[in-house]
Design a protein around this motif. Sequence first.
Motif, short mmCIF file in Angstrom:
data_model
loop_
_atom_site.label_atom_id
_atom_site.label_comp_id
_atom_site.label_asym_id
_atom_site.label_seq_id
_atom_site.Cartn_x
_atom_site.Cartn_y
_atom_site.Cartn_z
N GLU A 17 0.51 8.38 -3.35
CA GLU A 17 -0.70 8.93 -3.95
C GLU A 17 -1.94 8.53 -3.15
N ALA A 18 -2.98 9.33 -3.25
CA ALA A 18 -4.28 8.97 -2.68
C ALA A 18 -5.39 9.44 -3.62
N GLU A 19 -5.63 10.74 -3.67
CA GLU A 19 -6.74 11.27 -4.46
C GLU A 19 -6.66 10.85 -5.93
N ARG A 20 -5.48 10.85 -6.50
CA ARG A 20 -5.33 10.47 -7.90
C ARG A 20 -5.35 8.96 -8.10
N ARG A 21 -5.08 8.18 -7.07
CA ARG A 21 -5.07 6.72 -7.20
C ARG A 21 -6.43 6.10 -6.81
N MET A 22 -7.18 6.77 -5.97
CA MET A 22 -8.43 6.20 -5.48
C MET A 22 -9.39 5.76 -6.57
N PRO A 23 -9.59 6.52 -7.65
CA PRO A 23 -10.51 6.05 -8.69
C PRO A 23 -10.13 4.68 -9.25
N THR A 48 -5.61 7.43 2.16
CA THR A 48 -4.76 8.56 2.49
C THR A 48 -3.35 8.31 2.00
N GLY A 49 -2.62 9.38 1.83
CA GLY A 49 -1.24 9.28 1.37
C GLY A 49 -0.23 9.13 2.48
N CYS A 50 -0.70 9.19 3.73
CA CYS A 50 0.18 9.02 4.89
C CYS A 50 -0.67 8.57 6.08
N PRO A 51 -0.05 8.21 7.20
CA PRO A 51 -0.82 7.75 8.36
C PRO A 51 -1.54 8.84 9.16
N ASN A 52 -1.44 10.11 8.78
CA ASN A 52 -2.10 11.16 9.55
C ASN A 52 -3.62 11.06 9.53
N ASP A 67 1.96 4.25 3.30
CA ASP A 67 3.09 4.04 4.21
C ASP A 67 4.42 3.99 3.48
N GLY A 68 4.45 4.44 2.24
CA GLY A 68 5.67 4.49 1.45
C GLY A 68 5.31 4.62 -0.02
N PRO A 69 6.32 4.79 -0.87
CA PRO A 69 6.04 4.92 -2.30
C PRO A 69 5.26 3.72 -2.86
N ASN A 70 4.08 3.98 -3.42
CA ASN A 70 3.23 2.93 -4.00
C ASN A 70 2.93 1.81 -3.02
N SER A 71 2.81 2.14 -1.75
CA SER A 71 2.61 1.14 -0.70
C SER A 71 1.55 1.64 0.29
N TYR A 72 0.72 0.70 0.75
CA TYR A 72 -0.38 1.06 1.65
C TYR A 72 -0.55 0.03 2.76
N GLN A 73 -0.96 0.51 3.92
CA GLN A 73 -1.49 -0.37 4.95
C GLN A 73 -2.95 -0.64 4.58
N ILE A 74 -3.44 -1.82 4.89
CA ILE A 74 -4.87 -2.10 4.73
C ILE A 74 -5.48 -2.18 6.12
N TRP A 75 -6.53 -1.43 6.31
CA TRP A 75 -7.29 -1.43 7.56
C TRP A 75 -8.67 -1.99 7.28
#
Length: 128
Positions: A17-23, A48-52, A67-75
């Motif tokens: 998820e991205a748009e629905r999780r961001m809030p 974002t929902g992927c690395p693109n 970077d996977g289900p319910n998982s994110y890289q932090i930049w």
Amino acid sequence: LAMACPALPLCGLAQTEAERRMPSYVERMRGLLNKMNLGDEEILMRMTGCPNGCARPYMAELAFVGDGPNSYQIWLGGSPVLTRTAWPFVAKMKDENLEDTMEPILAMFAQQRQQFEAFGDFCHRVGA
């Protein structure tokens, strides 16, 4: 100061998820900032929902890249005016670990930042 790509269910490339999780991430980060007496700070965040990188996360002060289900890289360390790219700080942060991951970074920011220094500039300077 937040932006996210549409991600799931609209994008076939999305891994999470991205748009629905961001809030909720904005609310959770605001809660951390308030808890640490940084309530007046504004941090440019992207998700974002992927690395693109459709939402341009790699230039934000703080980015969450799926970077996977319910998982994110932090930049971290992008510029608040989008003139510098960030770098990867954490891979595979699970959604439920947001506060535990970000609180030490925000504590360091509160203690060591220079006057009027933005979060992204601080992370760039210290290499958080």
